[in-house]
Write a protein that holds these residues in place. Sequence first.
Motif, PDB file in Angstrom:
ATOM      1  N   SER A  12       0.843  -1.194   0.000  1.00  0.00           N
ATOM      2  CA  SER A  12       0.000   0.000   0.000  1.00  0.00           C
ATOM      3  C   SER A  12       0.872   1.234   0.000  1.00  0.00           C
ATOM      4  O   SER A  12       1.940   1.265   0.615  1.00  0.00           O
ATOM      5  CB  SER A  12      -0.883   0.038   1.248  1.00  0.00           C
ATOM      6  N   VAL A  13       0.400   2.274  -0.691  1.00  0.00           N
ATOM      7  CA  VAL A  13       1.050   3.575  -0.683  1.00  0.00           C
ATOM      8  C   VAL A  13       0.010   4.573  -0.211  1.00  0.00           C
ATOM      9  O   VAL A  13      -1.067   4.693  -0.816  1.00  0.00           O
ATOM     10  CB  VAL A  13       1.580   3.951  -2.087  1.00  0.00           C
ATOM     11  N   ASN A  14       0.323   5.255   0.886  1.00  0.00           N
ATOM     12  CA  ASN A  14      -0.603   6.234   1.485  1.00  0.00           C
ATOM     13  C   ASN A  14      -1.984   5.609   1.716  1.00  0.00           C
ATOM     14  O   ASN A  14      -3.015   6.153   1.346  1.00  0.00           O
ATOM     15  CB  ASN A  14      -0.715   7.489   0.616  1.00  0.00           C
ATOM     16  N   ASP A  15      -1.991   4.419   2.319  1.00  0.00           N
ATOM     17  CA  ASP A  15      -3.213   3.683   2.679  1.00  0.00           C
ATOM     18  C   ASP A  15      -4.045   3.254   1.475  1.00  0.00           C
ATOM     19  O   ASP A  15      -5.223   2.940   1.622  1.00  0.00           O
ATOM     20  CB  ASP A  15      -4.081   4.497   3.658  1.00  0.00           C
ATOM     21  N   GLN A  16      -3.495   3.227   0.290  1.00  0.00           N
ATOM     22  CA  GLN A  16      -4.198   2.727  -0.887  1.00  0.00           C
ATOM     23  C   GLN A  16      -3.472   1.490  -1.389  1.00  0.00           C
ATOM     24  O   GLN A  16      -2.304   1.564  -1.789  1.00  0.00           O
ATOM     25  CB  GLN A  16      -4.252   3.781  -1.994  1.00  0.00           C
ATOM     26  N   ARG A  17      -4.156   0.376  -1.355  1.00  0.00           N
ATOM     27  CA  ARG A  17      -3.556  -0.880  -1.782  1.00  0.00           C
ATOM     28  C   ARG A  17      -3.303  -0.836  -3.294  1.00  0.00           C
ATOM     29  O   ARG A  17      -4.134  -0.347  -4.057  1.00  0.00           O
ATOM     30  CB  ARG A  17      -4.478  -2.040  -1.433  1.00  0.00           C
ATOM     31  N   LEU A  18      -2.151  -1.343  -3.712  1.00  0.00           N
ATOM     32  CA  LEU A  18      -1.796  -1.292  -5.125  1.00  0.00           C
ATOM     33  C   LEU A  18      -2.542  -2.315  -5.963  1.00  0.00           C
ATOM     34  O   LEU A  18      -2.798  -2.082  -7.148  1.00  0.00           O
ATOM     35  CB  LEU A  18      -0.284  -1.485  -5.307  1.00  0.00           C
ATOM     36  N   SER A  19      -2.882  -3.482  -5.386  1.00  0.00           N
ATOM     37  CA  SER A  19      -3.593  -4.514  -6.148  1.00  0.00           C
ATOM     38  C   SER A  19      -4.318  -5.444  -5.184  1.00  0.00           C
ATOM     39  O   SER A  19      -4.072  -5.441  -3.979  1.00  0.00           O
ATOM     40  CB  SER A  19      -2.621  -5.313  -7.012  1.00  0.00           C
ATOM     41  N   ALA A  20      -5.183  -6.271  -5.750  1.00  0.00           N
ATOM     42  CA  ALA A  20      -5.861  -7.292  -4.948  1.00  0.00           C
ATOM     43  C   ALA A  20      -4.843  -8.348  -4.530  1.00  0.00           C
ATOM     44  O   ALA A  20      -3.758  -8.458  -5.113  1.00  0.00           O
ATOM     45  CB  ALA A  20      -6.987  -7.919  -5.761  1.00  0.00           C
ATOM     46  N   GLU A  21      -5.224  -9.157  -3.525  1.00  0.00           N
ATOM     47  CA  GLU A  21      -4.338 -10.195  -3.020  1.00  0.00           C
ATOM     48  C   GLU A  21      -3.911 -11.130  -4.151  1.00  0.00           C
ATOM     49  O   GLU A  21      -4.726 -11.561  -4.957  1.00  0.00           O
ATOM     50  CB  GLU A  21      -5.081 -10.981  -1.936  1.00  0.00           C
ATOM     51  N   LYS A  22      -2.592 -11.412  -4.195  1.00  0.00           N
ATOM     52  CA  LYS A  22      -1.971 -12.313  -5.171  1.00  0.00           C
ATOM     53  C   LYS A  22      -2.128 -11.842  -6.617  1.00  0.00           C
ATOM     54  O   LYS A  22      -2.062 -12.636  -7.543  1.00  0.00           O
ATOM     55  CB  LYS A  22      -2.528 -13.731  -5.021  1.00  0.00           C
ATOM     56  N   LYS A  23      -2.330 -10.576  -6.829  1.00  0.00           N
ATOM     57  CA  LYS A  23      -2.425 -10.020  -8.174  1.00  0.00           C
ATOM     58  C   LYS A  23      -1.304  -8.999  -8.385  1.00  0.00           C
ATOM     59  O   LYS A  23      -0.991  -8.232  -7.477  1.00  0.00           O
ATOM     60  CB  LYS A  23      -3.769  -9.315  -8.399  1.00  0.00           C
ATOM     61  N   LYS A  24      -0.746  -8.977  -9.587  1.00  0.00           N
ATOM     62  CA  LYS A  24       0.276  -7.983  -9.893  1.00  0.00           C
ATOM     63  C   LYS A  24      -0.378  -6.620 -10.043  1.00  0.00           C
ATOM     64  O   LYS A  24      -1.505  -6.511 -10.524  1.00  0.00           O
ATOM     65  CB  LYS A  24       1.003  -8.341 -11.193  1.00  0.00           C
ATOM     66  N   SER A  25       0.367  -5.586  -9.628  1.00  0.00           N
ATOM     67  CA  SER A  25      -0.156  -4.227  -9.753  1.00  0.00           C
ATOM     68  C   SER A  25       0.553  -3.480 -10.870  1.00  0.00           C
ATOM     69  O   SER A  25       1.568  -3.931 -11.400  1.00  0.00           O
ATOM     70  CB  SER A  25       0.056  -3.468  -8.432  1.00  0.00           C
ATOM     71  N   GLU A  26       0.021  -2.331 -11.208  1.00  0.00           N
ATOM     72  CA  GLU A  26       0.684  -1.419 -12.118  1.00  0.00           C
ATOM     73  C   GLU A  26       1.773  -0.693 -11.321  1.00  0.00           C
ATOM     74  O   GLU A  26       1.769  -0.694 -10.096  1.00  0.00           O
ATOM     75  CB  GLU A  26      -0.315  -0.399 -12.671  1.00  0.00           C
ATOM     76  N   TRP A  27       2.688  -0.046 -12.028  1.00  0.00           N
ATOM     77  CA  TRP A  27       3.732   0.737 -11.372  1.00  0.00           C
ATOM     78  C   TRP A  27       3.124   1.969 -10.719  1.00  0.00           C
ATOM     79  O   TRP A  27       2.238   2.597 -11.286  1.00  0.00           O
ATOM     80  CB  TRP A  27       4.786   1.178 -12.377  1.00  0.00           C
ATOM     81  N   LYS A  28       3.578   2.290  -9.532  1.00  0.00           N
ATOM     82  CA  LYS A  28       3.134   3.485  -8.808  1.00  0.00           C
ATOM     83  C   LYS A  28       4.366   4.340  -8.537  1.00  0.00           C
ATOM     84  O   LYS A  28       5.352   3.875  -7.963  1.00  0.00           O
ATOM     85  CB  LYS A  28       2.469   3.072  -7.489  1.00  0.00           C
ATOM     86  N   THR A  29       4.346   5.590  -8.957  1.00  0.00           N
ATOM     87  CA  THR A  29       5.457   6.508  -8.727  1.00  0.00           C
ATOM     88  C   THR A  29       5.403   7.005  -7.289  1.00  0.00           C
ATOM     89  O   THR A  29       4.351   7.437  -6.817  1.00  0.00           O
ATOM     90  CB  THR A  29       5.390   7.700  -9.692  1.00  0.00           C
ATOM     91  N   LEU A  30       6.515   6.925  -6.595  1.00  0.00           N
ATOM     92  CA  LEU A  30       6.590   7.387  -5.208  1.00  0.00           C
ATOM     93  C   LEU A  30       7.036   8.841  -5.161  1.00  0.00           C
ATOM     94  O   LEU A  30       7.799   9.294  -6.014  1.00  0.00           O
ATOM     95  CB  LEU A  30       7.576   6.521  -4.417  1.00  0.00           C
ATOM     96  N   LYS A  31       6.553   9.550  -4.154  1.00  0.00           N
ATOM     97  CA  LYS A  31       6.932  10.945  -3.935  1.00  0.00           C
ATOM     98  C   LYS A  31       7.486  11.064  -2.516  1.00  0.00           C
ATOM     99  O   LYS A  31       7.169  10.233  -1.655  1.00  0.00           O
ATOM    100  CB  LYS A  31       5.713  11.868  -4.086  1.00  0.00           C
ATOM    101  N   GLY A  32       8.250  12.086  -2.282  1.00  0.00           N
ATOM    102  CA  GLY A  32       8.764  12.325  -0.943  1.00  0.00           C
ATOM    103  C   GLY A  32       7.617  12.486   0.040  1.00  0.00           C
ATOM    104  O   GLY A  32       6.630  13.165  -0.233  1.00  0.00           O
ATOM    105  N   GLY A  33       7.725  11.822   1.189  1.00  0.00           N
ATOM    106  CA  GLY A  33       6.690  11.902   2.210  1.00  0.00           C
ATOM    107  C   GLY A  33       5.654  10.799   2.111  1.00  0.00           C
ATOM    108  O   GLY A  33       4.810  10.667   2.998  1.00  0.00           O
ATOM    109  N   ASP A  34       5.653   9.992   1.046  1.00  0.00           N
ATOM    110  CA  ASP A  34       4.703   8.885   0.936  1.00  0.00           C
ATOM    111  C   ASP A  34       4.956   7.881   2.047  1.00  0.00           C
ATOM    112  O   ASP A  34       6.088   7.677   2.489  1.00  0.00           O
ATOM    113  CB  ASP A  34       4.854   8.168  -0.417  1.00  0.00           C
TER     114      ASP A  34
END
Length: 116
Positions: A12-34
């Motif tokens: 999860s990034v900032n309390d938002q899950r990137l994907s469902a369990e056992k599923k690949k996610s898309e790329w998420k760009t990180l920012k300072g403070g995340d």
Amino acid sequence: SIRDLGSLNGTSVNDQRLSAEKKKSEWKTLKGGDTLVMGKSVMSVFFRVKVPDAPPSLEEQERRRRRAERRDKRDERRKERREKLGRPAQGGEKRAREEAPRSRSSAGGGGEGGGG
């Protein structure tokens, strides 16, 4: 950037899950403070940016190239002179003769860090 490759506990990034369990996610760009959560591990993201030095000017590049050429020519001349005189490549024999007396004279103790 971060991507979940199908983990059981998720990412999860900032309390938002990137994907469902056992599923690949898309790329998420990180920012300072995340805030990044991977399973039970929680991390904060900080970036330290190093600004690269300016590339050398064309004049400086040319100066470095000429200096390297002069150094190579000088080294080649020295090597040829040594070969002509029958000397070892870097004066190894001379160095060995100089070190031999030193090793005998220092054998009796009195080295660094002794006594006091």
